[in-house]
Structure formats: C-alpha cells, structure tokens
Design an enzyme around this catalytic site. Structure first.
Site, short mmCIF file in Angstrom:
data_model
loop_
_atom_site.label_atom_id
_atom_site.label_comp_id
_atom_site.label_asym_id
_atom_site.label_seq_id
_atom_site.Cartn_x
_atom_site.Cartn_y
_atom_site.Cartn_z
N CYS A 40 6.50 -5.90 7.93
CA CYS A 40 7.65 -5.35 8.68
C CYS A 40 8.05 -6.35 9.76
O CYS A 40 7.20 -6.91 10.44
CB CYS A 40 7.27 -4.01 9.32
SG CYS A 40 8.62 -3.28 10.27
N CYS A 72 -1.21 6.67 9.29
CA CYS A 72 -0.01 6.09 9.92
C CYS A 72 -0.37 4.84 10.69
O CYS A 72 -1.27 4.85 11.52
CB CYS A 72 0.59 7.05 10.93
SG CYS A 72 1.33 8.48 10.23
N GLU A 103 0.82 -1.20 0.00
CA GLU A 103 0.00 0.00 0.00
C GLU A 103 0.86 1.26 0.00
O GLU A 103 1.97 1.26 0.54
CB GLU A 103 -0.89 0.01 1.24
CG GLU A 103 -1.82 -1.18 1.26
CD GLU A 103 -2.84 -1.15 2.39
OE1 GLU A 103 -3.84 -1.86 2.29
OE2 GLU A 103 -2.63 -0.43 3.39
N CYS A 146 6.21 -3.66 16.10
CA CYS A 146 5.77 -2.69 17.12
C CYS A 146 4.31 -3.00 17.46
O CYS A 146 3.50 -3.23 16.55
CB CYS A 146 5.90 -1.26 16.61
SG CYS A 146 7.59 -0.85 16.15
N CYS A 177 3.53 8.70 0.19
CA CYS A 177 4.09 7.89 1.27
C CYS A 177 4.27 6.47 0.72
O CYS A 177 3.30 5.83 0.32
CB CYS A 177 3.10 7.90 2.45
SG CYS A 177 3.56 6.79 3.79
N CYS A 206 1.15 -1.11 15.74
CA CYS A 206 1.18 -0.87 14.29
C CYS A 206 0.61 -2.06 13.51
O CYS A 206 1.02 -3.20 13.74
CB CYS A 206 2.62 -0.60 13.88
SG CYS A 206 2.88 -0.53 12.10
N1 SAH Z 1 9.08 1.69 10.12
C1 SAH Z 1 9.24 3.09 10.06
C2 SAH Z 1 8.35 3.76 9.02
C3 SAH Z 1 6.95 3.25 8.91
S1 SAH Z 1 5.89 3.53 10.31
C4 SAH Z 1 9.02 3.71 11.43
O1 SAH Z 1 8.58 3.01 12.34
O2 SAH Z 1 9.34 4.88 11.58
C5 SAH Z 1 5.52 5.24 10.10
C6 SAH Z 1 5.04 5.95 11.34
O3 SAH Z 1 3.75 5.48 11.72
C7 SAH Z 1 5.93 5.77 12.56
O4 SAH Z 1 6.25 7.03 13.10
C8 SAH Z 1 5.07 4.99 13.53
O5 SAH Z 1 5.40 5.28 14.87
C9 SAH Z 1 3.68 5.45 13.14
N2 SAH Z 1 2.61 4.55 13.54
C10 SAH Z 1 2.61 3.20 13.54
N3 SAH Z 1 1.43 2.71 13.98
C11 SAH Z 1 0.66 3.78 14.27
C12 SAH Z 1 -0.69 3.93 14.72
N4 SAH Z 1 -1.45 2.88 14.98
N5 SAH Z 1 -1.17 5.19 14.89
C13 SAH Z 1 -0.41 6.27 14.62
N6 SAH Z 1 0.85 6.19 14.15
C14 SAH Z 1 1.39 4.96 13.97
FE1 SF4 Z 2 7.55 -1.60 11.45
FE2 SF4 Z 2 5.25 -0.44 12.12
FE3 SF4 Z 2 7.24 -0.53 13.87
FE4 SF4 Z 2 7.44 1.08 11.70
S1 SF4 Z 2 5.97 1.28 13.38
S2 SF4 Z 2 9.00 -0.31 12.52
S3 SF4 Z 2 6.34 -0.19 10.19
S4 SF4 Z 2 6.14 -2.30 13.02
#
Ligand code: SAH
Ligand code: SF4
Length: 340
Positions: A113, A334, A93, A117, A106, A120
């Site tokens: 990934c 995000c 996506e 986290c 984006c 996410c």
């Molecule tokens: N892996 C990289 C880039 C992709 S995630 C990273 O972690 O930076 C992009 C952004 O989305 C990150 O700043 C992450 O903290 C944020 N993000 C992930 N899950 C989210 C959620 N459920 N709500 C808001 N932001 C989120």
């Molecule tokens: Fe991976 Fe989501 Fe963590 Fe970014 S925020 S490193 S995309 S698991």
C-alpha cells in the site's frame, strides 16, 4: 514462449466479442463466465456444453488462470489466513472469517500500500503493484472452493487502498455480484478507505450500492496526520462532507473505523473530537483495538482503556461496536497483513 491469453482476465463483454468473431452465439459468453466464475473450473476440457471443436480452439489459444495457493494458516478463532501467489511471483494475503451465518472473505486490492499509515504492516511494505480485477475476485473464488462454502460477504479491507485501484475493484465487484459469477449481493460488500475523497464521491454514484467504511482513527486533524499521511491531502472537514454526500445518495449508513492505540487516541479529548465529527452524519462506529505490528512503536490498548472509551461512545446517538480482530494468532488480523 506461452502466448496463450487468460480468459479469466476477460470481462463478459470482451468474451461476447470473442465469440462473435467466431460466429458463435453471444450466450456462449455467459456460459463461459459461468464455468469460470460460478463453477470455478479452470480446465477447458470440462466445458461440456461447448462443442469439441470449440473447446479445442479455446484450449489452443487461451487458458483460465488462477492465483496459486501457497499457504494457509488456521487461527484458533476459526478464521483462516491465505497466502496466494500471482503469475509474476508476488504474494498477497486474504482472510476467511466465518461468523454465525456469515462467511466473509477479506480481500487485498494491491500488493502492499502506498499510503504508509504508521500503525499498519501493509503500509510498511510500500506499494509493489495493483491487483487486476480478476485477481481481486479470484481470492474469493479460491477460498470458497478451498473451504467448500458459499461466501456471503466480501470486505475490501486486506492489503492496499481500494480507491487507489478503483477501476479494478469495480471489475471485481461486477464479477462477484453477477448472476453468472458469484452472485454476492452488493449490500454484502464493503469497501474500506483511508479517506480518499474522490473515491468516496465515485462510490456514491456507483451502482451497485456497495457499503462504505472509513478508517478515521483520529478526529483531530493534526493527530490524524501524524499516523495517516494521506490526511494532509484530504482533511477531516472534506471527509465529513464526502460521507454526508454518500449517505444522501445511497441512504446507507457509513461505518467509521477507529483503531484504538494505547495512550495515543483514547483520551477524553479524542472522544470529544469523535463526538463532534460524527454529529449530524449517519454513521456507526467500530472500535478496533490496535493489533501489534513488527517495527511499529505503538502498543495495544489496555482492557480498561478500551472499556473507558467504549463507555464514552455509548452516550453517542449512533451504534458502537468493539471489533476484536479475528486471526491475530496467525497475523491475519486488521493491519497485520504483510509479506515479509
Ligand atoms: N486501506 C484501507 C483498507 C485496508 S486497512 C483502509 O485503510 O481503510 C483495513 C483496516 O485495518 C483499516 O480500518 C485500518 O485502520 C486497520 N488497521 C491497520 N493497521 C491496524 C493495526 N495494526 N491494528 C488494527 N487495525 C489496523
Ligand atoms: Fe494502506 Fe494500511 Fe493505511 Fe489502509 S491502513 S491505507 S492498508 S497503510
């Protein structure tokens, strides 16, 4: 079986070699790159500054691939979520985000990934594959064509961790930045990382000078480890040193991204830890209210909670923004990117 080779997957240097072998002048490589990446034309028959013989040769042995557009969802706020399919059938996506004079794309860098986290959606998928350089750049090309616009900014903030696929991300940056390609200034590109320290050092030494964003989410070591397993490997103190190093090399402000999660990282002690972390480093802070994700036990912060944390942050000597995610209604915001 189709044994043709995808010209889009070839670098400018590799194209030069290809023409050299055919005893064609090396500038043909630049011309081909322009057809593929600047004009965005996949049909080799239309490359009219090549002789008919050369076109026939290319058509017989090569093709120009592309990501297939499978779906796009228009958000009420003007952003558009795209679903693309790779040649192997996997889906990724990307999101188009128009805002005033900016037209940002984006992009995803991986299918899923590996960092997992806990807040996410992409992290829930696990990792399926790395995208190749051309697939990362092609998301921008396909969206520019579909929207019929010139893309001004690219953020590597979609699915995946860019520094775990760094070689291919660098290839994509070259294509996007090149005069023969999409001619997007490197300062208009931002890599977002969960804090892969070697990646930050490598970016600090990388030319062109791409911007850096770091997903902090908590400045308390134990708390950060709870939601970002990678924090166990790379500590906050190492992260701070890497950010300092990046600034010394590039003289570019680093963005700290801080997802505000209801009753988890929004208390005074969280703010004080953030204050300490951001002291003496050149940063700006983006507060991102958590976007709800299926099967994730966190909640979005209340309006009051956001306002209170923001007000505390206003006392810091750096700039602070609340970044309301775009595209939430189409699951394009995000942390909501995931193929289910
Ligand atoms: N892996 C990289 C880039 C992709 S995630 C990273 O972690 O930076 C992009 C952004 O989305 C990150 O700043 C992450 O903290 C944020 N993000 C992930 N899950 C989210 C959620 N459920 N709500 C808001 N932001 C989120
Ligand atoms: Fe991976 Fe989501 Fe963590 Fe970014 S925020 S490193 S995309 S698991």
């Amino acid at each position: 079986m189709d044994r043709k080779i995808n010209l889009k997957a070839r670098s400018l240097k590799e194209l030069e070699l290809l023409f050299k072998k055919r005893k064609e002048p090396s500038y043909r490589a630049g011309q081909l790159f322009v057809w593929i990446w600047k004009k965005g034309i996949e049909d080799i028959s239309l490359y009219t500054n090549f002789s008919k013989r050369l076109r026939e040769y290319l058509k017989a042995n090569f093709y120009v691939g592309k990501l297939s557009l499978r779906a796009c969802f228009n958000s009420e706020d003007g952003s558009v979520k795209y679903v693309f399919e790779r040649e192997n059938g996997e889906r990724i996506e990307s999101v188009f985000i128009p805002c005033k004079e900016r037209r940002t794309v984006c992009v995803s860098t991986q299918v899923g990934c590996p960092l997992g986290c806990s807040f996410c959606a992409t992290g829930k998928m696990g990792i399926k594959d790395n995208l190749s350089g051309w697939e990362i750049a092609d998301q921008v090309l396909q969206i520019a064509r579909h929207q019929n616009v010139r893309v001004s900014n690219v953020v590597f903030m979609g699915m995946g961790e860019p520094f775990l696929n760094w070689e291919n991300v660098k290839r994509a940056i070259f294509i996007l930045n090149s005069n023969f390609g999409m001619n997007i200034g490197s300062r208009k590109m931002t890599i977002s990382t969960a804090g892969i320290i070697p990646g930050i050092y490598s970016l600090a030494d990388f030319s062109p000078g791409v911007r850096l964003a770091v997903s902090l989410n908590s400045a308390i070591q134990e708390k950060r480890e709870k939601i970002m397993p990678i924090a166990k490997k790379y500590s906050l103190s190492e992260l701070k040193r890497a950010i300092e190093f990046y600034y010394e090399r590039k003289h570019r402000m680093v963005t700290l991204e801080y997802v505000l999660i209801n009753s988890f990282n929004t208390a005074k002690e969280d703010f004080l830890a953030l204050k300490k972390f951001s002291k003496n480093i050149k940063v700006k802070i983006n507060l991102i209210p958590f976007n709800p994700v299926k099967d994730v036990p966190f909640l979005a912060p209340s309006k009051n909670e956001i306002a209170r944390f923001y007000k505390w942050c206003l006392s810091l000597p750096c700039s602070v923004n609340i970044r309301e995610s775009r595209g939430r209604d189409v699951r394009g915001a995000c942390g909501q990117l995931a193929i289910v």
